[in-house]
Design a protein around this motif. Structure first.
Motif, PDB file in Angstrom:
ATOM      1  N   MET A   1     -30.061 -27.711  15.001  1.00 38.24           N
ATOM      2  CA  MET A   1     -28.871 -27.078  15.543  1.00 38.24           C
ATOM      3  C   MET A   1     -29.162 -25.598  15.777  1.00 38.24           C
ATOM      4  O   MET A   1     -29.827 -24.941  15.001  1.00 38.24           O
ATOM      5  N   THR A   2     -28.623 -25.074  16.879  1.00 41.54           N
ATOM      6  CA  THR A   2     -28.882 -23.675  17.229  1.00 41.54           C
ATOM      7  C   THR A   2     -27.832 -22.763  16.600  1.00 41.54           C
ATOM      8  O   THR A   2     -26.736 -23.195  16.251  1.00 41.54           O
ATOM      9  N   THR A   3     -28.178 -21.497  16.513  1.00 34.25           N
ATOM     10  CA  THR A   3     -27.238 -20.504  15.993  1.00 34.25           C
ATOM     11  C   THR A   3     -26.457 -19.897  17.159  1.00 34.25           C
ATOM     12  O   THR A   3     -26.858 -20.014  18.324  1.00 34.25           O
ATOM     13  N   VAL A   4     -25.363 -19.219  16.840  1.00 32.25           N
ATOM     14  CA  VAL A   4     -24.579 -18.566  17.879  1.00 32.25           C
ATOM     15  C   VAL A   4     -25.427 -17.508  18.582  1.00 32.25           C
ATOM     16  O   VAL A   4     -25.288 -17.282  19.788  1.00 32.25           O
ATOM     17  N   ASN A   5     -26.351 -16.894  17.854  1.00 32.43           N
ATOM     18  CA  ASN A   5     -27.240 -15.900  18.455  1.00 32.43           C
ATOM     19  C   ASN A   5     -28.132 -16.558  19.517  1.00 32.43           C
ATOM     20  O   ASN A   5     -28.310 -16.007  20.608  1.00 32.43           O
ATOM     21  N   GLN A   6     -28.680 -17.723  19.186  1.00 26.35           N
ATOM     22  CA  GLN A   6     -29.534 -18.440  20.136  1.00 26.35           C
ATOM     23  C   GLN A   6     -28.726 -18.927  21.344  1.00 26.35           C
ATOM     24  O   GLN A   6     -29.211 -18.886  22.476  1.00 26.35           O
ATOM     25  N   ARG A   7     -27.487 -19.365  21.088  1.00 31.20           N
ATOM     26  CA  ARG A   7     -26.653 -19.828  22.196  1.00 31.20           C
ATOM     27  C   ARG A   7     -26.301 -18.664  23.128  1.00 31.20           C
ATOM     28  O   ARG A   7     -26.229 -18.837  24.338  1.00 31.20           O
ATOM     29  N   MET A   8     -26.098 -17.482  22.563  1.00 36.47           N
ATOM     30  CA  MET A   8     -25.822 -16.327  23.416  1.00 36.47           C
ATOM     31  C   MET A   8     -27.044 -16.008  24.279  1.00 36.47           C
ATOM     32  O   MET A   8     -26.919 -15.725  25.468  1.00 36.47           O
ATOM     33  N   GLN A   9     -28.236 -16.072  23.684  1.00 41.11           N
ATOM     34  CA  GLN A   9     -29.471 -15.858  24.465  1.00 41.11           C
ATOM     35  C   GLN A   9     -29.555 -16.885  25.598  1.00 41.11           C
ATOM     36  O   GLN A   9     -29.868 -16.533  26.734  1.00 41.11           O
ATOM     37  N   GLU A  10     -29.298 -18.135  25.268  1.00 42.12           N
ATOM     38  CA  GLU A  10     -29.367 -19.209  26.262  1.00 42.12           C
ATOM     39  C   GLU A  10     -28.332 -18.990  27.368  1.00 42.12           C
ATOM     40  O   GLU A  10     -28.624 -19.180  28.545  1.00 42.12           O
ATOM     41  N   LEU A  11     -27.135 -18.579  26.988  1.00 43.70           N
ATOM     42  CA  LEU A  11     -26.081 -18.330  27.963  1.00 43.70           C
ATOM     43  C   LEU A  11     -26.478 -17.207  28.916  1.00 43.70           C
ATOM     44  O   LEU A  11     -26.352 -17.341  30.137  1.00 43.70           O
ATOM     45  N   ILE A  12     -26.980 -16.127  28.363  1.00 44.67           N
ATOM     46  CA  ILE A  12     -27.382 -14.981  29.188  1.00 44.67           C
ATOM     47  C   ILE A  12     -28.475 -15.396  30.168  1.00 44.67           C
ATOM     48  O   ILE A  12     -28.429 -15.046  31.348  1.00 44.67           O
ATOM     49  N   LYS A  13     -29.434 -16.178  29.690  1.00 45.00           N
ATOM     50  CA  LYS A  13     -30.515 -16.660  30.555  1.00 45.00           C
ATOM     51  C   LYS A  13     -29.969 -17.583  31.644  1.00 45.00           C
ATOM     52  O   LYS A  13     -30.347 -17.467  32.812  1.00 45.00           O
ATOM     53  N   THR A  14     -29.054 -18.480  31.281  1.00 50.44           N
ATOM     54  CA  THR A  14     -28.473 -19.421  32.244  1.00 50.44           C
ATOM     55  C   THR A  14     -27.666 -18.677  33.305  1.00 50.44           C
ATOM     56  O   THR A  14     -27.660 -19.073  34.474  1.00 50.44           O
ATOM     57  N   LEU A  15     -26.999 -17.600  32.915  1.00 52.52           N
ATOM     58  CA  LEU A  15     -26.224 -16.802  33.866  1.00 52.52           C
ATOM     59  C   LEU A  15     -27.112 -15.892  34.710  1.00 52.52           C
ATOM     60  O   LEU A  15     -26.619 -15.118  35.537  1.00 52.52           O
ATOM     61  N   LYS A  16     -28.426 -15.981  34.479  1.00 58.79           N
ATOM     62  CA  LYS A  16     -29.418 -15.169  35.201  1.00 58.79           C
ATOM     63  C   LYS A  16     -29.128 -13.670  35.030  1.00 58.79           C
ATOM     64  O   LYS A  16     -29.127 -12.899  35.987  1.00 58.79           O
ATOM     65  N   MET A  17     -28.900 -13.320  33.782  1.00 60.28           N
ATOM     66  CA  MET A  17     -28.624 -11.929  33.435  1.00 60.28           C
ATOM     67  C   MET A  17     -29.598 -11.506  32.345  1.00 60.28           C
ATOM     68  O   MET A  17     -30.359 -12.327  31.834  1.00 60.28           O
ATOM     69  N   ASN A  18     -29.546 -10.242  32.000  1.00 61.36           N
ATOM     70  CA  ASN A  18     -30.264  -9.744  30.833  1.00 61.36           C
ATOM     71  C   ASN A  18     -29.223  -9.203  29.859  1.00 61.36           C
ATOM     72  O   ASN A  18     -28.051  -9.041  30.239  1.00 61.36           O
ATOM     73  N   PRO A  19     -29.601  -8.941  28.610  1.00 60.50           N
ATOM     74  CA  PRO A  19     -28.599  -8.471  27.645  1.00 60.50           C
ATOM     75  C   PRO A  19     -27.828  -7.233  28.109  1.00 60.50           C
ATOM     76  O   PRO A  19     -26.635  -7.107  27.852  1.00 60.50           O
ATOM     77  N   SER A  20     -28.485  -6.346  28.816  1.00 60.77           N
ATOM     78  CA  SER A  20     -27.825  -5.129  29.281  1.00 60.77           C
ATOM     79  C   SER A  20     -26.748  -5.434  30.325  1.00 60.77           C
ATOM     80  O   SER A  20     -25.617  -4.944  30.226  1.00 60.77           O
ATOM     81  N   SER A  21     -27.084  -6.237  31.319  1.00 58.85           N
ATOM     82  CA  SER A  21     -26.100  -6.562  32.365  1.00 58.85           C
ATOM     83  C   SER A  21     -24.975  -7.425  31.806  1.00 58.85           C
ATOM     84  O   SER A  21     -23.818  -7.284  32.204  1.00 58.85           O
ATOM     85  N   PHE A  22     -25.312  -8.296  30.861  1.00 55.59           N
ATOM     86  CA  PHE A  22     -24.288  -9.128  30.225  1.00 55.59           C
ATOM     87  C   PHE A  22     -23.320  -8.249  29.436  1.00 55.59           C
ATOM     88  O   PHE A  22     -22.099  -8.417  29.520  1.00 55.59           O
ATOM     89  N   ALA A  23     -23.863  -7.304  28.676  1.00 52.51           N
ATOM     90  CA  ALA A  23     -23.019  -6.384  27.899  1.00 52.51           C
ATOM     91  C   ALA A  23     -22.086  -5.608  28.828  1.00 52.51           C
ATOM     92  O   ALA A  23     -20.895  -5.466  28.554  1.00 52.51           O
ATOM     93  N   LYS A  24     -22.638  -5.144  29.934  1.00 56.17           N
ATOM     94  CA  LYS A  24     -21.833  -4.388  30.896  1.00 56.17           C
ATOM     95  C   LYS A  24     -20.724  -5.265  31.472  1.00 56.17           C
ATOM     96  O   LYS A  24     -19.602  -4.803  31.674  1.00 56.17           O
ATOM     97  N   SER A  25     -21.016  -6.544  31.712  1.00 57.02           N
ATOM     98  CA  SER A  25     -20.023  -7.442  32.313  1.00 57.02           C
ATOM     99  C   SER A  25     -18.816  -7.668  31.411  1.00 57.02           C
ATOM    100  O   SER A  25     -17.732  -7.979  31.888  1.00 57.02           O
ATOM    101  N   ILE A  26     -18.999  -7.517  30.103  1.00 59.64           N
ATOM    102  CA  ILE A  26     -17.871  -7.690  29.175  1.00 59.64           C
ATOM    103  C   ILE A  26     -17.371  -6.356  28.626  1.00 59.64           C
ATOM    104  O   ILE A  26     -16.494  -6.321  27.763  1.00 59.64           O
ATOM    105  N   GLY A  27     -17.940  -5.271  29.124  1.00 62.24           N
ATOM    106  CA  GLY A  27     -17.465  -3.944  28.732  1.00 62.24           C
ATOM    107  C   GLY A  27     -17.908  -3.483  27.356  1.00 62.24           C
ATOM    108  O   GLY A  27     -17.203  -2.733  26.687  1.00 62.24           O
ATOM    109  N   LYS A  28     -19.067  -3.929  26.921  1.00 64.41           N
ATOM    110  CA  LYS A  28     -19.594  -3.530  25.611  1.00 64.41           C
ATOM    111  C   LYS A  28     -20.933  -2.834  25.785  1.00 64.41           C
ATOM    112  O   LYS A  28     -21.642  -3.045  26.774  1.00 64.41           O
TER     113      LYS A  28
END
Length: 152
Positions: A1-28
């Motif tokens: 089973m994956t952790t929420v941290n791993q799922r966030m990494q997977e989500l960011i990759k699936t959305l074709k983003m990087n952590p920086s652009s993902f953070a910006k998209s949610i205002g963090k």
């Protein structure tokens, strides 16, 4: 089973983003998401809520607990619901087309007034087409007592 941290990494990759652009998209800040994806911290409720609000297609059960698919299944509009939506949209389009035609007519009247004030011959009664409350808009006078347009 994956952790929420791993799922966030997977989500960011699936959305074709990087952590920086993902953070910006949610205002963090970038560091907030980087700390989660690097496993240094878990996302707080506020982060989870922002992500699920920004990306409603994400399956919350998958994102939080790792159960199910990453994205929620698409829902189909029922045949009856689709007909209602279609009829509503057709009505709105008709109203917008009527408004556009009225505005074109108004523009034509204004052009004629600017070109010497000759309104010429229009189909139907010109004053029947004037919007209520706008007789002076075209430089026309109204009767003081009746409020009806005065024709010159």
């Amino acid at each position: 089973m994956t952790t929420v941290n791993q799922r966030m990494q997977e989500l960011i990759k699936t959305l074709k983003m990087n952590p920086s652009s993902f953070a910006k998209s949610i205002g963090k800040p970038h560091s907030t998401i980087a700390n989660v994806t690097d496993g240094r911290s878990k996302p707080g409720f506020d982060i989870l809520e922002l992500i699920l609000e920004k990306y409603p297609e994400i399956n919350p059960l998958w994102f939080i607990r790792g159960i199910g698919e990453m994205f929620q299944p698409m829902t189909n509009v029922s045949a009856d619901g689709g007909a209602d939506v279609e009829n509503e949209l057709r009505d709105k389009i008709k109203m917008q087309n009527d408004t556009i035609n009225d505005l074109r007519y108004t523009v034509e009247l204004q052009k004629r007034l600017l070109n010497g004030g000759d309104l010429g011959k229009f189909e139907g009664d010109l004053f029947d087409r004037l919007p209520v409350g706008f007789p002076n808009f075209f430089g026309l006078s109204t009767g003081i007592v009746t409020g009806t347009p005065v024709r010159y």
